[in-house]
Design a protein around this motif. Structure first.
Motif, PDB file in Angstrom:
ATOM      1  N   LYS A  67       7.112 -24.813  -7.474  1.00 36.58           N
ATOM      2  CA  LYS A  67       6.140 -25.844  -7.825  1.00 36.58           C
ATOM      3  C   LYS A  67       4.847 -25.528  -7.080  1.00 36.58           C
ATOM      4  O   LYS A  67       4.863 -24.835  -6.080  1.00 36.58           O
ATOM      5  N   TYR A  89       5.438 -38.334  -7.492  1.00 37.02           N
ATOM      6  CA  TYR A  89       5.701 -36.900  -7.505  1.00 37.02           C
ATOM      7  C   TYR A  89       6.074 -36.453  -8.916  1.00 37.02           C
ATOM      8  O   TYR A  89       7.226 -36.294  -9.253  1.00 37.02           O
ATOM      9  N   LEU A 141       2.368 -27.450 -11.900  1.00 40.04           N
ATOM     10  CA  LEU A 141       1.355 -27.803 -10.909  1.00 40.04           C
ATOM     11  C   LEU A 141       1.324 -29.324 -10.863  1.00 40.04           C
ATOM     12  O   LEU A 141       1.088 -29.978 -11.878  1.00 40.04           O
ATOM     13  N   TYR A 142       1.587 -29.875  -9.705  1.00 40.79           N
ATOM     14  CA  TYR A 142       1.631 -31.322  -9.541  1.00 40.79           C
ATOM     15  C   TYR A 142       0.245 -31.839  -9.206  1.00 40.79           C
ATOM     16  O   TYR A 142      -0.437 -31.276  -8.359  1.00 40.79           O
ATOM     17  N   ASP A 143      -0.155 -32.871  -9.882  1.00 37.19           N
ATOM     18  CA  ASP A 143      -1.451 -33.482  -9.636  1.00 37.19           C
ATOM     19  C   ASP A 143      -1.311 -34.466  -8.481  1.00 37.19           C
ATOM     20  O   ASP A 143      -1.561 -35.657  -8.613  1.00 37.19           O
ATOM     21  N   VAL A 144      -0.828 -33.944  -7.364  1.00 33.88           N
ATOM     22  CA  VAL A 144      -0.650 -34.738  -6.155  1.00 33.88           C
ATOM     23  C   VAL A 144      -1.219 -33.950  -4.995  1.00 33.88           C
ATOM     24  O   VAL A 144      -1.465 -32.756  -5.096  1.00 33.88           O
ATOM     25  N   PRO A 153       4.872 -33.706 -12.311  1.00 33.65           N
ATOM     26  CA  PRO A 153       4.024 -32.572 -12.682  1.00 33.65           C
ATOM     27  C   PRO A 153       2.953 -32.969 -13.678  1.00 33.65           C
ATOM     28  O   PRO A 153       3.137 -33.872 -14.477  1.00 33.65           O
ATOM     29  N   SER A 154       1.797 -32.261 -13.636  1.00 35.83           N
ATOM     30  CA  SER A 154       0.713 -32.574 -14.557  1.00 35.83           C
ATOM     31  C   SER A 154       0.480 -31.466 -15.571  1.00 35.83           C
ATOM     32  O   SER A 154       0.210 -31.742 -16.723  1.00 35.83           O
ATOM     33  N   LEU A 180       1.116 -27.469  -5.617  1.00 39.21           N
ATOM     34  CA  LEU A 180       0.388 -28.705  -5.373  1.00 39.21           C
ATOM     35  C   LEU A 180      -0.757 -28.456  -4.398  1.00 39.21           C
ATOM     36  O   LEU A 180      -0.859 -27.385  -3.808  1.00 39.21           O
ATOM     37  N   HIS A 181      -1.600 -29.445  -4.265  1.00 40.57           N
ATOM     38  CA  HIS A 181      -2.802 -29.334  -3.435  1.00 40.57           C
ATOM     39  C   HIS A 181      -2.543 -29.856  -2.022  1.00 40.57           C
ATOM     40  O   HIS A 181      -1.699 -30.711  -1.811  1.00 40.57           O
TER      41      HIS A 181
END
Length: 193
Positions: free
Chosen positions: A103, A78, A63-66, A80-81, A105-106
């Motif tokens: 992946k 870009y 899950l990317y914190d982007v 991942p968190s 992301l939000h």
């Protein structure tokens, strides 16, 4: 005896807590308490478990914190968190066929409404390039976007599902540079209400 049966079900489904077990089995929250009160898990449930009908495989995807902008674009690194664990049901619902390429992301903004709501979580599958029309996450001039892409003779038309926003175009020669990078094709979405 009932605790042994519940523990067997947890082992089969790969769960540890009662709350996880009820989700894996697709039953309501009070059912496990009812089993305990009766001192037995129904034979039909145990038979299904022994036949492997509740065998839940899980995957983890980054899950990317982007935030992919469904608007004017977001400047982003870009990376991942966290890793998110998904069971079969969510994997299917999010259209994840290749977990190693998946992946999450939000999304922020209203330009992809009603298809993608602001603050939703999307699943994408990495692709090497734009192949056919669909919703993609891409970088354009260091901004991260989520938009519908459609091939044209001149390049790619970038379309917002919200008709308030005008389409724009990325020309073929602009697609060859470092400024345009396809990050992935959107396969599914978890909407926030």
């Amino acid at each position: 005896m009932v605790e042994d049966q519940i523990n067997t079900l947890k082992e089969i489904t790969g769960t540890q807590k009662d709350s996880e077990l009820v989700k894996a089995l697709g039953i309501s929250k009070g059912v496990v308490s009812t089993w305990r009160g009766r001192g037995k898990v129904p034979d039909s449930v145990m038979e299904k478990a022994q036949k492997g009908k509740f065998n839940v495989s899980k995957i983890t995807i980054p899950l990317y914190d982007v935030i992919a902008s469904a608007g004017v674009g977001v400047l982003v690194e870009y990376e991942p968190s966290v890793e998110v664990e998904l069971g079969d049901t969510l994997k299917i619902a999010l259209g994840i066929n290749h977990p190693s390429k998946a992946k999450m992301l939000h999304v922020q903004g209203d330009s992809m409404s009603p298809t993608l709501q602001s603050n939703s979580l999307i699943a994408i599958e990495e692709v090497d390039s734009f192949s056919d029309d669909g919703i993609y996450v891409f970088t354009w001039d260091n901004d991260l976007f989520v938009k519908r892409l459609q091939r044209t003779k001149a390049g790619i038309k970038v379309i917002s599902d919200n008709t308030v926003y005008e389409p724009w175009e990325i020309l073929s020669d602009e697609m060859r540079g470092e400024g345009f990078i396809i990050r992935g094709r959107v396969t599914g979405c978890c909407q926030h209400l």
